[in-house]
Design an enzyme around this catalytic site. Structure first.
Site, PDB file in Angstrom:
ATOM      1  N   SER A   1      11.143 -17.482 -37.852  1.00 51.74           N
ATOM      2  CA  SER A   1      12.056 -17.949 -36.810  1.00 51.74           C
ATOM      3  C   SER A   1      12.171 -16.969 -35.643  1.00 51.74           C
ATOM      4  CB  SER A   1      13.434 -18.225 -37.402  1.00 51.74           C
ATOM      5  OG  SER A   1      14.108 -17.027 -37.676  1.00 51.74           O
TER       6      SER A   1
ATOM      7  N   LYS B   1      18.669 -13.491 -35.661  1.00 52.30           N
ATOM      8  CA  LYS B   1      18.581 -14.338 -34.476  1.00 52.30           C
ATOM      9  C   LYS B   1      18.883 -13.494 -33.243  1.00 52.30           C
ATOM     10  CE  LYS B   1      17.965 -18.428 -36.484  1.00 52.30           C
ATOM     11  NZ  LYS B   1      17.317 -17.832 -37.674  1.00 52.30           N
TER      12      LYS B   1
END
Lengths: 210, 210
Positions: free
Chosen positions: A132, A169
């Site tokens: 990700s 993230k």
DNA sequence: GGATGAGGTGAACATAAGTTCACCTCTGAC
DNA sequence: GTCAGAGGTGAACTTATGTTCACCTCATCC
């Protein structure tokens, strides 16, 4: 490892290897008698003679009259920096990392210069799974070093707690409200419903090939 | 850093901090008298009493009657691995790295588990400049750990000597002939005119944010 | 054959360092 | 006011450890 440019005898290399091994495993330096026991020389003055020759060759140093003061010398010895030991997790549940040391799956030991941080009990490491964050060159299997308690800024890579799992993230703000961005178009942005729990900010990465 | 869950007094924390610092800088453990000198306690039995309490609290261990045998205890202590000290260069001229330790600009200290290698005198680290390997998630400023003398295989990332400079590239073979590929379409493949000098194969990477 | 270095034995000594005990003051809790 | 713990003083003792010296064998080189 020691420079191979200075010629040494077999016994001398054995002594240096023992010292190197003891140092790399974090044990205190051996005494002369312990060196003798290890190498099968039951005689402290034979060991002392070897130590004296290695000292003259500049391959090690001792402090006169001080116990366990043998130190290997090498050209990179002055370049060494402090080493920190960081607990490594697969995931971090809620709570300060200090209370979780018991659940660490491993330990990352690295010098402070290489990770660019000062050692604190709030540092932990996280092994990344998935792709990700590939847009920021963080790939599956990487280990990231996280600084807990650091205030994230726009664009920082953070470890956040989502659905009981740690995830990495990019931290962004929009009109003062924070959200998280995966750095892979395959995954959508995450706008937190409840309050966002930031476990820390990424400060370093370690990758090994395999 | 030590677990903060066990309550400790101020003096005890001072002792633990001294031990932690000594260990992280690679110095031998201090004697009781050295601890006393450092903390301004000119009295060995006061120090011995503190050590005894810390031992009872499980925060450190000593070997009875053995000099300089104080060792800090922590939950991650058993997870620690051997540490290697790798010379760090900006570039590597020709020759085995061992003969170049004198020219290192720094030192990377890291545990063997994190870099996935066994320590050898042929390991060195290289600081990357430029974006030629960005397709393999190696970016400007990264430090890569290189294993000299390892036979490169198809697809390995290698340090090669080109025009007197070290460069990082992917090693490929075409009809048995080697060439180097930048992992960035901005740069062309390199088909060596003369014999290709491979300085080593990349085994690990360390990145710090800044 | 002699010289030199590597590697060692044995013993004795000096100092470093850990251990122990009696004793003290101060502070906070009950 | 008493008690217990934190933090310390002082001294003495035991053991670990470094240092030193005389002496040895063996191998290699000249």
């Amino acid at each position: 490892m020691f420079t191979s440019s200075t010629p040494t005898t077999r016994r001398q290399r054995e002594i240096l290897q023992l010292l190197e091994h003891r140092q790399s495993t974090g044990e205190p330096p051996p005494s002369y008698r312990e060196i003798g026991e290890h190498l099968g020389i039951p005689n402290v003055s034979a060991v002392a003679k070897h130590i004296a020759v290695l000292r003259r060759k500049g391959l090690l140093e001792t402090t006169e009259g001080k116990t366990r003061s043998i130190q290997i010398q090498s050209p990179i010895q002055p370049l060494r920096r402090r080493i920190v030991h960081i607990p490594l997790f697969g995931s971090i549940p809620a709570g300060p990392p200090t209370e979780r040391e018991q659940d660490a799956e491993g330990c990352v030991s690295v010098d402070v210069e290489s990770v660019g941080i000062r050692p604190t009990s709030r540092t932990f490491a996280l092994r990344i799974t998935g792709d990700s964050m590939i847009g920021k060159h963080i790939i599956d299997g990487d280990v990231v070093v996280i600084e807990h308690g650091k205030e994230p800024r726009q664009g920082d890579v953070v470890a956040a707690l989502i659905d009981g799992q740690s995830t990495l993230k990019t931290f962004l703000l929009q009109r003062g409200r924070p959200f998280l961005r995966a750095e892979n178009p395959k995954y959508p942005d995450l706008i937190p419903g409840a309050e966002l729990v930031i476990q820390g900010v990424m400060v370093a990465l370690i990758r090994k090939r395999n």
